[in-house]
Design a protein around this motif. Structure first.
Motif, PDB file in Angstrom:
ATOM      1  N   LYS A   1     -68.514  83.120  70.817  1.00 13.01           N
ATOM      2  CA  LYS A   1     -69.201  83.962  71.453  1.00 13.01           C
ATOM      3  C   LYS A   1     -69.156  83.605  73.056  1.00 13.01           C
ATOM      4  CE  LYS A   1     -73.251  85.545  70.058  1.00 13.01           C
ATOM      5  NZ  LYS A   1     -74.275  86.065  69.788  1.00 13.01           N
ATOM      6  N   ILE A   2     -69.071  82.433  73.536  1.00 18.05           N
ATOM      7  CA  ILE A   2     -69.190  82.308  74.958  1.00 18.05           C
ATOM      8  C   ILE A   2     -67.991  81.553  75.471  1.00 18.05           C
ATOM      9  CG2 ILE A   2     -70.421  81.168  76.842  1.00 18.05           C
ATOM     10  CD1 ILE A   2     -73.038  81.370  75.300  1.00 18.05           C
ATOM     11  N   LYS A   3     -67.278  81.991  76.727  1.00 13.01           N
ATOM     12  CA  LYS A   3     -66.297  81.360  77.377  1.00 13.01           C
ATOM     13  C   LYS A   3     -66.798  81.308  78.657  1.00 13.01           C
ATOM     14  CE  LYS A   3     -62.879  82.734  73.896  1.00 13.01           C
ATOM     15  NZ  LYS A   3     -63.646  83.320  72.710  1.00 13.01           N
ATOM     16  N   MET A   4     -66.261  80.124  79.344  1.00 13.81           N
ATOM     17  CA  MET A   4     -66.507  80.070  80.723  1.00 13.81           C
ATOM     18  C   MET A   4     -65.410  79.121  81.455  1.00 13.81           C
ATOM     19  SD  MET A   4     -69.785  78.449  82.772  1.00 13.81           S
ATOM     20  CE  MET A   4     -70.876  79.831  82.305  1.00 13.81           C
ATOM     21  N   SER A   5     -64.707  79.493  82.434  1.00 18.57           N
ATOM     22  CA  SER A   5     -63.726  78.690  83.207  1.00 18.57           C
ATOM     23  C   SER A   5     -64.053  78.743  84.694  1.00 18.57           C
ATOM     24  CB  SER A   5     -62.410  79.236  82.894  1.00 18.57           C
ATOM     25  OG  SER A   5     -62.183  79.090  81.395  1.00 18.57           O
ATOM     26  N   ASN A   6     -63.690  77.752  85.197  1.00 18.39           N
ATOM     27  CA  ASN A   6     -63.825  77.431  86.637  1.00 18.39           C
ATOM     28  C   ASN A   6     -62.486  77.075  87.163  1.00 18.39           C
ATOM     29  OD1 ASN A   6     -65.942  77.477  89.406  1.00 18.39           O
ATOM     30  ND2 ASN A   6     -64.802  75.661  89.218  1.00 18.39           N
TER      31      ASN A   6
ATOM     32  N   TRP B   1     -65.146  82.410  85.777  1.00 17.02           N
ATOM     33  CA  TRP B   1     -65.014  83.312  84.835  1.00 17.02           C
ATOM     34  C   TRP B   1     -65.929  83.174  83.753  1.00 17.02           C
ATOM     35  CZ3 TRP B   1     -62.940  83.139  79.686  1.00 17.02           C
ATOM     36  CH2 TRP B   1     -62.592  84.275  79.113  1.00 17.02           C
ATOM     37  N   PHE B   2     -66.566  84.159  83.360  1.00 19.03           N
ATOM     38  CA  PHE B   2     -67.647  84.093  82.161  1.00 19.03           C
ATOM     39  C   PHE B   2     -67.588  85.216  81.135  1.00 19.03           C
ATOM     40  CE2 PHE B   2     -71.914  85.050  80.334  1.00 19.03           C
ATOM     41  CZ  PHE B   2     -72.007  83.794  79.670  1.00 19.03           C
ATOM     42  N   PHE B   3     -67.404  84.859  80.066  1.00 18.60           N
ATOM     43  CA  PHE B   3     -67.280  86.016  78.874  1.00 18.60           C
ATOM     44  C   PHE B   3     -68.441  85.869  77.767  1.00 18.60           C
ATOM     45  CE2 PHE B   3     -65.919  86.798  74.530  1.00 18.60           C
ATOM     46  CZ  PHE B   3     -65.666  88.145  74.778  1.00 18.60           C
ATOM     47  N   TYR B   4     -69.158  86.766  77.141  1.00 17.55           N
ATOM     48  CA  TYR B   4     -70.095  86.735  76.488  1.00 17.55           C
ATOM     49  C   TYR B   4     -70.042  87.773  75.304  1.00 17.55           C
ATOM     50  CZ  TYR B   4     -74.580  86.550  74.058  1.00 17.55           C
ATOM     51  OH  TYR B   4     -75.690  86.490  73.122  1.00 17.55           O
ATOM     52  N   LYS B   5     -70.055  87.406  74.040  1.00 14.46           N
ATOM     53  CA  LYS B   5     -69.856  88.646  73.121  1.00 14.46           C
ATOM     54  C   LYS B   5     -71.173  88.972  72.597  1.00 14.46           C
ATOM     55  CE  LYS B   5     -67.000  89.313  69.007  1.00 14.46           C
ATOM     56  NZ  LYS B   5     -66.088  90.231  69.749  1.00 14.46           N
TER      57      LYS B   5
ATOM     58  N   PHE C   1     -69.579  91.265  77.473  1.00 18.49           N
ATOM     59  CA  PHE C   1     -69.990  91.110  78.765  1.00 18.49           C
ATOM     60  C   PHE C   1     -68.967  90.164  79.500  1.00 18.49           C
ATOM     61  CE2 PHE C   1     -72.432  88.657  81.931  1.00 18.49           C
ATOM     62  CZ  PHE C   1     -72.370  89.836  82.973  1.00 18.49           C
ATOM     63  N   THR C   2     -68.446  90.616  80.835  1.00 20.63           N
ATOM     64  CA  THR C   2     -67.605  89.707  81.571  1.00 20.63           C
ATOM     65  C   THR C   2     -68.124  89.580  82.850  1.00 20.63           C
ATOM     66  OG1 THR C   2     -66.086  91.348  81.917  1.00 20.63           O
ATOM     67  CG2 THR C   2     -65.565  89.913  80.084  1.00 20.63           C
ATOM     68  N   ASN C   3     -68.015  88.358  83.741  1.00 22.85           N
ATOM     69  CA  ASN C   3     -68.213  88.308  85.092  1.00 22.85           C
ATOM     70  C   ASN C   3     -67.162  87.410  85.563  1.00 22.85           C
ATOM     71  OD1 ASN C   3     -70.675  89.258  86.986  1.00 22.85           O
ATOM     72  ND2 ASN C   3     -69.787  86.964  87.588  1.00 22.85           N
ATOM     73  N   LYS C   4     -66.575  87.842  86.877  1.00 25.78           N
ATOM     74  CA  LYS C   4     -65.597  87.183  87.407  1.00 25.78           C
ATOM     75  C   LYS C   4     -66.051  87.035  89.036  1.00 25.78           C
ATOM     76  CE  LYS C   4     -61.885  89.756  86.303  1.00 25.78           C
ATOM     77  NZ  LYS C   4     -60.570  90.303  85.960  1.00 25.78           N
ATOM     78  N   PHE C   5     -66.284  85.766  89.517  1.00 29.33           N
ATOM     79  CA  PHE C   5     -66.805  85.597  90.749  1.00 29.33           C
ATOM     80  C   PHE C   5     -65.582  84.841  91.509  1.00 29.33           C
ATOM     81  CE2 PHE C   5     -68.433  82.864  93.909  1.00 29.33           C
ATOM     82  CZ  PHE C   5     -69.182  83.664  94.656  1.00 29.33           C
ATOM     83  N   LEU C   6     -65.333  85.420  92.653  1.00 29.50           N
ATOM     84  CA  LEU C   6     -64.112  84.686  93.506  1.00 29.50           C
ATOM     85  C   LEU C   6     -64.619  84.483  95.065  1.00 29.50           C
ATOM     86  CD1 LEU C   6     -61.265  83.828  94.301  1.00 29.50           C
ATOM     87  CD2 LEU C   6     -60.706  86.273  94.667  1.00 29.50           C
ATOM     88  N   TYR C   7     -64.563  83.320  95.530  1.00 27.06           N
ATOM     89  CA  TYR C   7     -65.010  82.747  96.852  1.00 27.06           C
ATOM     90  C   TYR C   7     -63.760  82.424  97.386  1.00 27.06           C
ATOM     91  CZ  TYR C   7     -66.946  81.002 100.884  1.00 27.06           C
ATOM     92  OH  TYR C   7     -67.008  80.633 102.420  1.00 27.06           O
TER      93      TYR C   7
END
Length: 216
Positions: free
Chosen positions: A118-123, A151-155, A162-168
């Motif tokens: 259900k949940i995936k996250m990478s940095n 990067w975050f993914f939630y089923k 739902f996905t969120n990709k943050f870049l700085y």
């Protein structure tokens, strides 16, 4: 002939490659907006390669308001469970930014923070070389670049993600980009999504869009 057969196998068998195309647009009382994105991944031996493309165009009151895009190529190598190194080449353009063109080459390290059904996250953290140019052929600036992405993914449900990709990116003119999206599967191949892209480079902007996409 062997190379041709390999390419055909990669196209026919989704085990080897995967990708998606999103497209959205609106024409309302003379105002026009277009956005499109492509994400594609495929393995090559012990490596995995990714291509990302994104383009956004918008007119307000018959005046051009937004014209920007990016293309990036990444090659990853997982040397331990959850740990991987990568190389990244990226180009982005923004007509209404002081710096129109940004070209960069990076090397970095990534860590898979969470991996469940259900949940995936990478940095990812990287250091690289950045070339900035006001216009093609004009004076350019070269500098060291530090970048971090999350990067975050939630089923949410069987067909809702739902996905969120943050870049700085830390440079002389820092860049922040955050992409948030809800995607719903209509079929195994067709999806619809509501996406918002927020950027600071250095002026801040939001681009909200409704998209239809194809998964391959």
């Amino acid at each position: 002939m062997k190379k041709l057969l390999l390419v055909l196998c990669l196209i026919a068998n989704p085990v080897y490659a995967s990708g998606q195309i999103d497209f959205g647009g609106k024409l309302d009382d003379g105002d026009l907006s277009i956005n499109t994105s492509i994400d594609y991944s495929w393995p090559v031996g012990k490596f995995e390669r990714d291509i990302e493309f994104d383009y956004r165009y918008k007119e307000l009151d018959d005046l051009l308001d937004t014209n920007k895009g990016l293309i990036a190529f990444k090659q990853r190598y997982e040397f331990k469970p959850k740990h991987y190194t990568f190389g990244l080449v990226r180009y982005d353009y923004n007509e209404f930014r002081t710096i129109n063109h940004r070209r960069q080459v990076n090397i970095g390290w990534g860590y898979k923070l969470i991996r469940t059904d259900k949940i995936k996250m990478s940095n990812e953290f990287a250091i690289g070389y950045l070339n900035s140019e006001i216009d093609i052929g004009s004076h350019s600036v070269n500098e060291i670049l530090f970048r971090n992405s999350l990067w975050f993914f939630y089923k949410v449900a069987p067909k809702l993600n739902f996905t969120n990709k943050f870049l700085y990116e830390a440079s002389d003119v820092p860049l922040i980009r955050n992409e948030t999206a809800f995607s719903y599967l209509l079929t195994d191949k067709i999806k619809i999504s509501l996406k918002n892209v927020y950027t600071e480079d250095p002026d801040d902007s939001n681009f909200l869009s409704f998209n239809i996409g194809y998964i391959f």
